[in-house]
Design a protein around this motif. Sequence first.
Motif, PDB file in Angstrom:
ATOM      1  N   ARG A   1       0.846  -1.195   0.000  1.00 60.35           N
ATOM      2  CA  ARG A   1       0.000   0.000   0.000  1.00 60.35           C
ATOM      3  C   ARG A   1       0.877   1.238   0.000  1.00 60.35           C
ATOM      4  NH1 ARG A   1      -3.843  -1.522   4.954  1.00 60.35           N
ATOM      5  NH2 ARG A   1      -5.075   0.310   4.404  1.00 60.35           N
ATOM      6  N   TRP A   2       0.288   2.330  -0.465  1.00 62.88           N
ATOM      7  CA  TRP A   2       0.957   3.615  -0.548  1.00 62.88           C
ATOM      8  C   TRP A   2       0.599   4.460   0.671  1.00 62.88           C
ATOM      9  CZ3 TRP A   2       3.832   4.290  -5.053  1.00 62.88           C
ATOM     10  CH2 TRP A   2       3.532   3.432  -6.122  1.00 62.88           C
ATOM     11  N   VAL A   3       1.507   5.350   1.053  1.00 61.33           N
ATOM     12  CA  VAL A   3       1.223   6.308   2.109  1.00 61.33           C
ATOM     13  C   VAL A   3       1.729   7.676   1.667  1.00 61.33           C
ATOM     14  CG1 VAL A   3       3.357   5.705   3.355  1.00 61.33           C
ATOM     15  CG2 VAL A   3       1.516   6.903   4.551  1.00 61.33           C
TER      16      VAL A   3
ATOM     17  N   VAL B   1      -3.611   6.738   3.161  1.00 60.20           N
ATOM     18  CA  VAL B   1      -3.152   5.380   2.897  1.00 60.20           C
ATOM     19  C   VAL B   1      -4.073   4.762   1.855  1.00 60.20           C
ATOM     20  CG1 VAL B   1      -2.707   3.105   3.879  1.00 60.20           C
ATOM     21  CG2 VAL B   1      -2.258   5.159   5.242  1.00 60.20           C
ATOM     22  N   SER B   2      -3.485   4.149   0.835  1.00 55.95           N
ATOM     23  CA  SER B   2      -4.293   3.535  -0.216  1.00 55.95           C
ATOM     24  C   SER B   2      -4.943   2.259   0.283  1.00 55.95           C
ATOM     25  CB  SER B   2      -3.422   3.225  -1.440  1.00 55.95           C
ATOM     26  OG  SER B   2      -2.421   2.282  -1.118  1.00 55.95           O
ATOM     27  N   ASP B   3      -6.099   1.936  -0.279  1.00 51.68           N
ATOM     28  CA  ASP B   3      -6.818   0.718   0.104  1.00 51.68           C
ATOM     29  C   ASP B   3      -6.102  -0.539  -0.383  1.00 51.68           C
ATOM     30  OD1 ASP B   3      -8.776   2.249   1.311  1.00 51.68           O
ATOM     31  OD2 ASP B   3     -10.110   2.200  -0.430  1.00 51.68           O
ATOM     32  N   THR B   4      -5.423  -0.428  -1.526  1.00 47.85           N
ATOM     33  CA  THR B   4      -4.709  -1.556  -2.134  1.00 47.85           C
ATOM     34  C   THR B   4      -3.405  -1.033  -2.719  1.00 47.85           C
ATOM     35  OG1 THR B   4      -5.644  -1.284  -4.360  1.00 47.85           O
ATOM     36  CG2 THR B   4      -6.955  -2.563  -2.776  1.00 47.85           C
ATOM     37  N   ASP B   5      -2.718  -1.875  -3.493  1.00 50.02           N
ATOM     38  CA  ASP B   5      -1.492  -1.417  -4.147  1.00 50.02           C
ATOM     39  C   ASP B   5      -1.774  -0.656  -5.436  1.00 50.02           C
ATOM     40  OD1 ASP B   5      -2.258  -3.475  -5.836  1.00 50.02           O
ATOM     41  OD2 ASP B   5      -0.289  -4.436  -5.894  1.00 50.02           O
ATOM     42  N   ASP B   6      -3.037  -0.463  -5.769  1.00 48.42           N
ATOM     43  CA  ASP B   6      -3.428   0.313  -6.946  1.00 48.42           C
ATOM     44  C   ASP B   6      -3.680   1.758  -6.520  1.00 48.42           C
ATOM     45  OD1 ASP B   6      -4.381   1.395  -9.276  1.00 48.42           O
ATOM     46  OD2 ASP B   6      -6.153   0.097  -9.417  1.00 48.42           O
ATOM     47  N   ALA B   7      -2.800   2.655  -6.922  1.00 48.12           N
ATOM     48  CA  ALA B   7      -2.937   4.063  -6.525  1.00 48.12           C
ATOM     49  C   ALA B   7      -4.139   4.725  -7.166  1.00 48.12           C
ATOM     50  CB  ALA B   7      -1.665   4.829  -6.902  1.00 48.12           C
ATOM     51  N   LEU B   8      -4.739   4.092  -8.178  1.00 45.59           N
ATOM     52  CA  LEU B   8      -5.933   4.642  -8.810  1.00 45.59           C
ATOM     53  C   LEU B   8      -7.207   4.263  -8.063  1.00 45.59           C
ATOM     54  CD1 LEU B   8      -4.981   3.913 -12.524  1.00 45.59           C
ATOM     55  CD2 LEU B   8      -4.914   6.127 -11.361  1.00 45.59           C
ATOM     56  N   GLY B   9      -7.067   3.437  -7.044  1.00 45.19           N
ATOM     57  CA  GLY B   9      -8.223   3.027  -6.256  1.00 45.19           C
ATOM     58  C   GLY B   9      -8.511   3.986  -5.116  1.00 45.19           C
ATOM     59  N   GLY B  10      -9.173   3.505  -4.074  1.00 45.14           N
ATOM     60  CA  GLY B  10      -9.576   4.363  -2.969  1.00 45.14           C
ATOM     61  C   GLY B  10      -8.448   4.627  -1.979  1.00 45.14           C
TER      62      GLY B  10
ATOM     63  N   ALA C   1      -9.626   2.123   8.984  1.00 41.88           N
ATOM     64  CA  ALA C   1      -9.124   3.429   8.557  1.00 41.88           C
ATOM     65  C   ALA C   1      -7.866   3.768   9.344  1.00 41.88           C
ATOM     66  CB  ALA C   1     -10.187   4.495   8.792  1.00 41.88           C
ATOM     67  N   PRO C   2      -6.943   4.532   8.764  1.00 39.06           N
ATOM     68  CA  PRO C   2      -5.725   4.908   9.494  1.00 39.06           C
ATOM     69  C   PRO C   2      -6.052   5.741  10.728  1.00 39.06           C
ATOM     70  CG  PRO C   2      -5.933   6.176   7.453  1.00 39.06           C
ATOM     71  CD  PRO C   2      -6.976   5.110   7.416  1.00 39.06           C
ATOM     72  N   THR C   3      -5.250   5.559  11.772  1.00 37.41           N
ATOM     73  CA  THR C   3      -5.454   6.289  13.017  1.00 37.41           C
ATOM     74  C   THR C   3      -4.104   6.643  13.622  1.00 37.41           C
ATOM     75  OG1 THR C   3      -6.362   6.159  15.259  1.00 37.41           O
ATOM     76  CG2 THR C   3      -5.624   4.098  14.271  1.00 37.41           C
ATOM     77  N   VAL C   4      -4.078   7.675  14.449  1.00 37.93           N
ATOM     78  CA  VAL C   4      -2.865   8.045  15.169  1.00 37.93           C
ATOM     79  C   VAL C   4      -3.094   7.920  16.675  1.00 37.93           C
ATOM     80  CG1 VAL C   4      -1.965   9.537  13.347  1.00 37.93           C
ATOM     81  CG2 VAL C   4      -3.503  10.498  15.088  1.00 37.93           C
ATOM     82  N   ALA C   5      -4.054   7.113  17.064  1.00 41.60           N
ATOM     83  CA  ALA C   5      -4.424   7.008  18.480  1.00 41.60           C
ATOM     84  C   ALA C   5      -3.267   6.535  19.353  1.00 41.60           C
ATOM     85  CB  ALA C   5      -5.611   6.059  18.623  1.00 41.60           C
ATOM     86  N   ASN C   6      -2.412   5.674  18.838  1.00 42.97           N
ATOM     87  CA  ASN C   6      -1.301   5.132  19.628  1.00 42.97           C
ATOM     88  C   ASN C   6       0.041   5.742  19.228  1.00 42.97           C
ATOM     89  OD1 ASN C   6      -2.863   3.293  21.201  1.00 42.97           O
ATOM     90  ND2 ASN C   6      -3.072   2.016  19.364  1.00 42.97           N
ATOM     91  N   MET C   7       0.003   6.938  18.680  1.00 40.92           N
ATOM     92  CA  MET C   7       1.209   7.649  18.277  1.00 40.92           C
ATOM     93  C   MET C   7       1.940   8.216  19.494  1.00 40.92           C
ATOM     94  SD  MET C   7       1.425  11.009  15.779  1.00 40.92           S
ATOM     95  CE  MET C   7       0.383  12.011  16.859  1.00 40.92           C
ATOM     96  N   LYS C   8       3.256   8.347  19.372  1.00 40.57           N
ATOM     97  CA  LYS C   8       4.061   9.030  20.385  1.00 40.57           C
ATOM     98  C   LYS C   8       4.755  10.217  19.720  1.00 40.57           C
ATOM     99  CE  LYS C   8       6.300   9.513  24.393  1.00 40.57           C
ATOM    100  NZ  LYS C   8       7.086   8.391  24.975  1.00 40.57           N
TER     101      LYS C   8
END
Length: 581
Positions: free
Chosen positions: A162-164, A179-188, A255-262
């Motif tokens: 996946r892309w970020v 963050v991409s849903d898959t390895d296809d950058a044209l997707g969601g 979905a991506p989250t930063v809840a456990n970020m430091k």
Amino acid sequence: MRTIPTVLMFERGVRAGHGARLGVLASAALLLCASVSAQAATMKPYWEFKKPKMIAIDGDLSFDTNGAQPPVKNAGSPYAFGFEGVSQYDGAFFGRNFIPPDTMGAVGMKQYVETSNGAYAVFDKYTGARLSLTSDVAFWAAAGQTGASGDSRIMYNADAKRWVVASFGSDVKDLQIAVSDTDDALGGWKSVKFEGYGGLGFGGAVADYPTLAIDKNAVYIGTNNFAPASPGGSVSFRGTTLNAIPINSLFGAGAPTVANMKQFVTPYPGGADNGFAIQGVNSNSAGSTGRILAASLFNYDNVAYKVNGLDPNSAVGATATASQYLGMEAYSSPLPARQPSVAVAANQRVIDALDERISSSVYEVDGRIYMVNTVDDAADGLDFARVRYTVIDAESFAILDQGNLGEGSFDYYQGSIAVNSFGQVAIGYNRSGNQTTDLNGDGFMDGNISFMGRTFETAADGSLIASSDELLLKVSLTDDYHNGSLYGQPAAGRQRWGDYSQVSVDPENEHNFYMIGQFAREYNLEEFGHPGGTGGSRWGTWIAVITTPVPEPGTWAMMTLGLGVIGALAARRQRKGDLHA
């Protein structure tokens, strides 16, 4: 210190004194490895005000070019092929006309994705055909955010496929991650936003120059923090933040989250020297995670430290060690770079080579960390910018090798580096000078700003041995690049270039290195194909594929097939579109 002329003549057998030199370097590094809390808290003065900011071009029309620069293909050459990426004309097409581009891109399984200030694009990595072009604002809107303010970076995570992408939010105190849903950058894509730096509570804060790195435990985003000291006051440097986000928080099922970020915040003024433009170290090794590099705030050196206690699911309990100096050979900050500028002599030395910050990605492979800086080397007695590579031990941070890319009559700057699992290294960079000759017969002055590349092998002792000559990847179309003034006039204002470039390793075939860098396009004038243009400089970006050694047969066959149809596909390049199906 080995410079490029020495590297070019260096034979593998002529390394008798190398082990002794490494011992001296390691001893010097140990002597300098004191905690930076003992250093005077007076930073380099130019970093007090060198807060990068996109320059919007108002009242200077831009028009679509109806076709990019033609791609190149070089069968049997280390420089396999190249194609144009996003240009300033593309961004202006969406009303997003900015300087500098903040050139950034990454290669995935089938695609190459580029981010820039103003426009994002997806390319077929085999043919160079552009599959999609969108404004940065439209990309983030589709991913769930409102607005974007540049400084984007992108990476491809081969483990997660996946892309970020990370960038400023609409408010530059905020950072957002898609963050991409898959390895296809044209997707969601899905996204999350958080406050990178809130300042002192009365506005004007900037979480500036966000960097991006990935290892087995975490995603790292470093920022230089700027804010006024009082309401309505001038903005100045306030320290740095390292955001360590557990990798499963971004690449998990939801979905991506930063809840456990430091967040590791180093205020300025203060005693610590955790550096400027913090770069996390990219690593595929489970044993070398949490390594952090940066250029020193106070001294002409690089600093390194570790983040311990990271977990793929949480960074909350992580701790950072004291930083230590590497003990690099002496250098100073580079001055502006040269170009021929035949018509306007005052523009011959205006290209901003930035400074010695580590402006692009740092990589760890097999217990060694590889990085590049732009420096003015103190030892050679010459007033030219050089791209310095440094290899260090990932555990002790002892220097294993250093060298400069550059030869006396050119400036070398805006470097980036990547290394594959075999220890093969590729470095991309810009080169320019005031030479008006055309010794290579390409129809352009040799001093024009050029995008270049080199490859190296890593020896058993960690030193780099050149494996290719210097490769010309793309030359600028003008000898007089500048911004803030029109064609034929002296440069006005800060002459931004870069602010970074990137090299990435093909996850499908590690022998392919994808490089992206900047070159100067033609001026925005009717005589150059832009009716109604008022004469401003325009940047372009170029993506080049360097192979070392020859790629796997199957991949090479696909690439060759793709190159054969580049012309037909490029003719249908989309001028509008989106990264989302």
